[in-house]
Design a protein around this motif. Structure first.
Motif, mmCIF file in Angstrom:
data_model
loop_
_atom_site.group_PDB
_atom_site.id
_atom_site.type_symbol
_atom_site.label_atom_id
_atom_site.label_comp_id
_atom_site.label_asym_id
_atom_site.label_seq_id
_atom_site.Cartn_x
_atom_site.Cartn_y
_atom_site.Cartn_z
ATOM 1 N N ALA B 23 0.922 -1.079 0.089
ATOM 2 C CA ALA B 23 -0.135 -0.125 0.067
ATOM 3 C C ALA B 23 0.918 1.234 -0.092
ATOM 4 N N LEU B 24 2.180 1.529 0.930
ATOM 5 C CA LEU B 24 2.689 2.331 0.968
ATOM 6 C C LEU B 24 3.547 2.671 -0.478
ATOM 7 N N MET B 25 3.676 1.507 -1.238
ATOM 8 C CA MET B 25 4.316 1.666 -2.490
ATOM 9 C C MET B 25 3.428 2.153 -3.521
ATOM 10 N N MET B 26 2.240 1.798 -3.288
ATOM 11 C CA MET B 26 1.209 2.276 -4.119
ATOM 12 C C MET B 26 1.001 3.678 -4.260
ATOM 13 N N VAL B 27 1.191 4.075 -2.952
ATOM 14 C CA VAL B 27 0.917 5.747 -2.765
ATOM 15 C C VAL B 27 2.331 6.605 -2.997
ATOM 16 N N ILE B 28 3.251 6.032 -2.906
ATOM 17 C CA ILE B 28 4.502 6.624 -2.900
ATOM 18 C C ILE B 28 4.805 6.712 -4.498
ATOM 19 N N TYR B 29 4.857 5.621 -5.344
ATOM 20 C CA TYR B 29 5.286 5.577 -6.446
ATOM 21 C C TYR B 29 4.961 6.421 -7.648
ATOM 22 N N PRO B 30 3.486 6.903 -7.682
ATOM 23 C CA PRO B 30 3.087 7.668 -8.643
ATOM 24 C C PRO B 30 3.599 9.010 -8.159
ATOM 25 N N LEU B 31 3.651 9.333 -7.044
ATOM 26 C CA LEU B 31 4.308 10.816 -6.588
ATOM 27 C C LEU B 31 5.875 10.867 -6.963
ATOM 28 N N TYR B 32 6.453 9.772 -6.771
ATOM 29 C CA TYR B 32 7.929 9.633 -7.059
ATOM 30 C C TYR B 32 8.267 9.763 -8.355
ATOM 31 N N ILE B 33 7.295 9.054 -9.169
ATOM 32 C CA ILE B 33 7.895 9.115 -10.818
ATOM 33 C C ILE B 33 7.352 10.288 -11.192
ATOM 34 N N ILE B 34 6.444 11.401 -10.603
ATOM 35 C CA ILE B 34 6.410 12.576 -11.238
ATOM 36 C C ILE B 34 7.738 13.455 -10.942
ATOM 37 N N VAL B 35 8.213 13.246 -9.756
ATOM 38 C CA VAL B 35 9.342 14.017 -9.319
ATOM 39 C C VAL B 35 10.459 13.617 -10.405
ATOM 40 N N ILE B 36 10.636 12.325 -10.438
ATOM 41 C CA ILE B 36 11.886 12.024 -11.288
ATOM 42 C C ILE B 36 11.556 12.412 -12.845
ATOM 43 N N ALA B 37 10.460 12.332 -13.279
ATOM 44 C CA ALA B 37 10.139 12.468 -14.669
ATOM 45 C C ALA B 37 10.155 13.919 -14.981
ATOM 46 N N SER B 38 10.099 14.878 -13.772
ATOM 47 C CA SER B 38 10.139 16.337 -14.019
ATOM 48 C C SER B 38 11.749 16.638 -14.293
ATOM 49 N N ILE B 39 12.613 15.926 -13.707
ATOM 50 C CA ILE B 39 13.898 16.285 -13.966
ATOM 51 C C ILE B 39 14.711 15.289 -14.987
ATOM 52 N N SER B 40 13.880 14.603 -15.655
ATOM 53 C CA SER B 40 14.726 13.706 -16.786
ATOM 54 C C SER B 40 14.454 14.466 -18.081
ATOM 55 N N ASP B 41 15.232 13.757 -18.924
ATOM 56 C CA ASP B 41 15.203 14.044 -20.351
ATOM 57 C C ASP B 41 13.688 13.934 -20.896
ATOM 58 N N PRO B 42 12.900 14.652 -21.505
ATOM 59 C CA PRO B 42 11.655 14.342 -22.143
ATOM 60 C C PRO B 42 11.470 13.172 -22.906
ATOM 61 N N TYR B 43 12.615 12.920 -23.799
ATOM 62 C CA TYR B 43 12.540 11.775 -24.688
ATOM 63 C C TYR B 43 12.623 10.276 -23.874
ATOM 64 N N ALA B 44 13.664 10.407 -22.741
ATOM 65 C CA ALA B 44 13.708 9.248 -21.974
ATOM 66 C C ALA B 44 12.261 9.021 -21.186
ATOM 67 N N VAL B 45 11.625 10.019 -20.828
ATOM 68 C CA VAL B 45 10.428 9.503 -20.119
ATOM 69 C C VAL B 45 9.236 9.085 -21.038
ATOM 70 N N MET B 46 9.272 9.520 -22.336
ATOM 71 C CA MET B 46 8.509 8.961 -23.451
ATOM 72 C C MET B 46 8.909 7.570 -23.530
ATOM 73 N N ARG B 47 10.153 7.140 -23.800
ATOM 74 C CA ARG B 47 10.535 5.756 -23.877
ATOM 75 C C ARG B 47 10.228 4.986 -22.797
ATOM 76 N N GLY B 48 9.791 5.542 -21.624
ATOM 77 C CA GLY B 48 9.676 4.698 -20.621
ATOM 78 C C GLY B 48 10.873 4.114 -19.871
ATOM 79 N N GLU B 49 11.708 4.874 -19.904
ATOM 80 C CA GLU B 49 13.220 4.639 -19.223
ATOM 81 C C GLU B 49 13.174 5.167 -17.737
ATOM 82 N N VAL B 50 12.358 6.010 -17.502
ATOM 83 C CA VAL B 50 12.334 6.617 -16.396
ATOM 84 C C VAL B 50 11.316 5.970 -15.449
ATOM 85 N N LEU B 51 11.837 4.793 -14.642
ATOM 86 C CA LEU B 51 11.098 4.340 -13.830
ATOM 87 C C LEU B 51 11.260 4.228 -12.265
ATOM 88 N N LEU B 52 12.710 4.125 -11.995
ATOM 89 C CA LEU B 52 13.191 3.943 -10.756
ATOM 90 C C LEU B 52 14.177 5.322 -10.445
#
Lengths: 321, 297
Positions: B23-52
């Protein structure tokens, strides 16, 4: 309590003049209370009771130039028009189904979560759990909708990437009517379950620890303790919450629904709340939509009173008032 | 002495912890992924490489967002509405809560007057018409005046003051000739810090996240709060006008789409971080606050 009763019996025996003196004395002590209350009372009158007074336009043909008083009476015409319209059944069904499924799926989860968290003995971990699970509650509905648009996007949303990875076809979740309710309810659970659990956690912390000790002596396992101590212990709160939620079965918030509404899912997302907003404010059909809103409010109010009565007839200590 | 756990209990504990961590992971992960996607290269996000972890760190989204004037005007507005609004909320709620926690003539009437509004309201349209007739349409004051008091929070305040301040204290103060206002200022307020903590968070969050007031009562762009501008940015299936004006120098259509996505992640981060920070700093008050609110009466 006793003191109050005495005062009451005294009050009934007072003569007219004594009454006057009594009131004057009370006012001399309490005028500051009324002063402190004044702003709130003015606020309630302006923003709650004046609108309730304005509800009369449901029975009038409201024209802004004529004002609330000046507009002519039309009786129940707006109500009749609503039930003559072809969409009223859809509006009612969508509103009721959305709320019913929400209640069905969102109501038990916080209880289960609280029971589970109650079993955690490490204080630090428990605190961390609680803080984190509650956090989504503070995210705005706009941001929540934005997150759903990002994650559920058919082209590069994460969920669809996952579906494609597993060999499935991407689903346009936000543009399909059959996906509207699951998306709405699941995101609601994600956002609200942790917050909803606090209430039950607080109730669980009030259970007498001696009960657990005695149960351990009798050889009860954890499951027994939950079933025979925890659940009965929080049952009154569960029932109260159930009453409050049942009273909301036909209320219709419009913000989240409006934010998640797309041309594709309108068959499921067209609820009374959204309709009142769009037809009322954007379409300026003031009287007509006031009538619809009023009807809903009255129905909810009646449901609440009935449910409360039923709960009380089962057990006097239940009920919300 | 520690009681040894039976096998059944041990399995129960393991399952319980597993589910909770899930449950903890289900709450944290969507928030975490938004943070890391915001500072990653947009193309890498699109290719689905920004997961962890963030990949090819890039602040292009934030750079674009900085150029978006509308959102910063709205950001300033929201800060102003939140600070002023919350202050007014706090003062009014404490005053009212105190008054209702005392015995006085007509208390029942006032109680009923407050509680009734929780169960019955005029509804959206009559409220809109009244508020408009007060001259609050397209008036930024509406953000402060509307919702100046939440009855629910008044009840929390009343219950807190009733249960945590002993009646003897008041009686002793009155004996010494203390008036209500003086008692409220000198004794009740200093003893109500926990209550204030809860109220500040409730009200501040409500102001910060308020989308409806701007939507209904404001049409002038300059007065709009953050949430209204965010809505235009976030909930669209295509690149909207606001977006394209921000990105019109980007020639490549594909790149524009990618940067638009990145801007969304960044917008979520900048709009949500302040409120989550406030919440975490005040969270110790919460269990108490909710408990007070749940007491019947």
């Amino acid at each position: 309590m006793k003191c109050k009763r005495k005062e009451k019996s005294k009050m009934t025996k007072r003569s007219g003049r004594e009454w006057l003196i009594y009131i004057r004395k009370r006012l001399r002590n309490d005028w500051q209370i009324y002063l402190l209350l004044l702003p709130a009372v003015v606020y309630l009158i302006m923003f709650h009771y004046m609108p309730i007074y304005g509800v009369q336009i449901a029975f009038k043909n409201f024209l802004p130039v004529k004002g609330i008083i000046g507009s002519e009476w039309v009786g129940l015409e707006h109500f009749r028009n609503f039930f003559k319209s072809f969409y009223w059944k859809r509006l009612f069904a969508n509103t009721l189904l959305l709320n019913l499924f929400s209640l069905l799926f969102s109501f038990p989860l916080p209880i289960i979560l609280a029971l589970m968290m109650n079993q955690v003995t490490q204080k630090k971990f428990k605190g961390f759990l609680q803080t984190t699970l509650c956090a989504p509650n503070f995210i705005s509905v706009v941001v929540l909708a934005g997150m759903l648009y990002l994650f559920l996007s058919p082209t590069n949303g994460m969920i669809n990437k996952l579906i494609e990875f597993c060999g499935g076809k991407p689903v346009f979740f936000l543009n399909e009517a059959r996906w509207f309710r699951p998306v709405y309810i699941l995101s609601g659970i994600w956002q609200g379950a942790g917050w909803g659990a606090i209430l039950y956690t607080a109730a669980l912390s009030g259970i007498d620890p001696q009960l657990y000790e005695a149960a351990t002596m009798d050889g009860a396992n954890k499951w027994h303790k939950i079933w025979y101590i925890d659940i009965p212990g929080i049952l009154p709160i569960i029932i109260t919450m159930l009453i409050m939620n049942t009273g909301n079965l036909l209320t219709s918030e419009f913000q989240k629904t409006l934010l998640l509404q797309t041309p594709g899912n309108i068959a499921a997302s067209d609820t009374i709340g959204v309709y009142v907003y769009t037809a009322g404010l954007e379409g300026a059909q003031f009287s007509y939509t006031t009538a619809i809103g009023l009807m809903l409010n009255v129905i909810n109010f009646v449901i609440l009173i009935i449910v409360n009565k039923v709960a009380k007839s089962i057990d006097q200590s239940q009920g919300i008032w | 002495m520690k009681v040894k756990m039976s096998t059944g209990d041990r399995i129960f504990t393991i399952v319980n912890y597993t589910l909770l961590i899930l449950a903890l992971m289900m709450v944290i992960y969507p928030l975490y992924i938004i943070v890391i996607a915001s500072i990653s290269d947009p193309y890498a996000v699109m290719r689905g490489e920004v997961l962890l972890w963030p990949k090819d760190i890039s602040f292009i989204g934030y750079e674009r967002l900085l150029k978006h004037k509308d959102i910063w005007i709205a950001y300033g507005n929201t800060i102003l509405y939140t600070v002023v609004g919350t202050l007014l909320n706090l003062v009014l709620t404490l005053m009212t809560g105190y008054a209702l926690s005392r015995e006085f003539m007509g208390k029942k009437f006032f109680n009923l007057m407050f509680v009734f509004t929780m169960f019955f309201s005029g509804g959206l349209i009559p409220t809109f018409l009244q508020v408009k007739s007060y001259g609050l349409y397209n008036n930024p004051l509406v953000f402060i005046v509307m919702g100046a008091i939440s009855v629910w929070n008044v009840i929390i305040a009343r219950t807190f003051m009733k249960s945590s301040l002993p009646e003897e204290l008041y009686e002793a103060a009155v004996m010494d000739g203390c008036s209500h206002v003086r008692y409220f200022m000198k004794i009740v307020l200093p003893l109500s810090k926990a209550l204030m903590g809860v109220l500040v968070v409730y009200y501040a969050v409500a102001h910060w996240n308020d989308y409806m007031t701007g939507l209904i009562y404001i049409s002038k762009r300059n007065y709009q709060p953050l949430q209204v501008v965010l809505k235009e940015l976030l909930t669209s299936l295509q690149v909207t006008d606001t977006m394209s004006s921000m990105l019109n120098d980007v020639q490549d259509n594909e790149l524009m789409m990618r940067v638009a996505e990145s801007v969304k992640y960044c917008a979520i981060v900048i709009s949500t971080v302040p409120i989550l920070a406030l919440y975490t700093s005040m969270q110790k008050f919460f269990v108490k606050g909710v408990m007070i609110g749940s007491v019947k009466g």
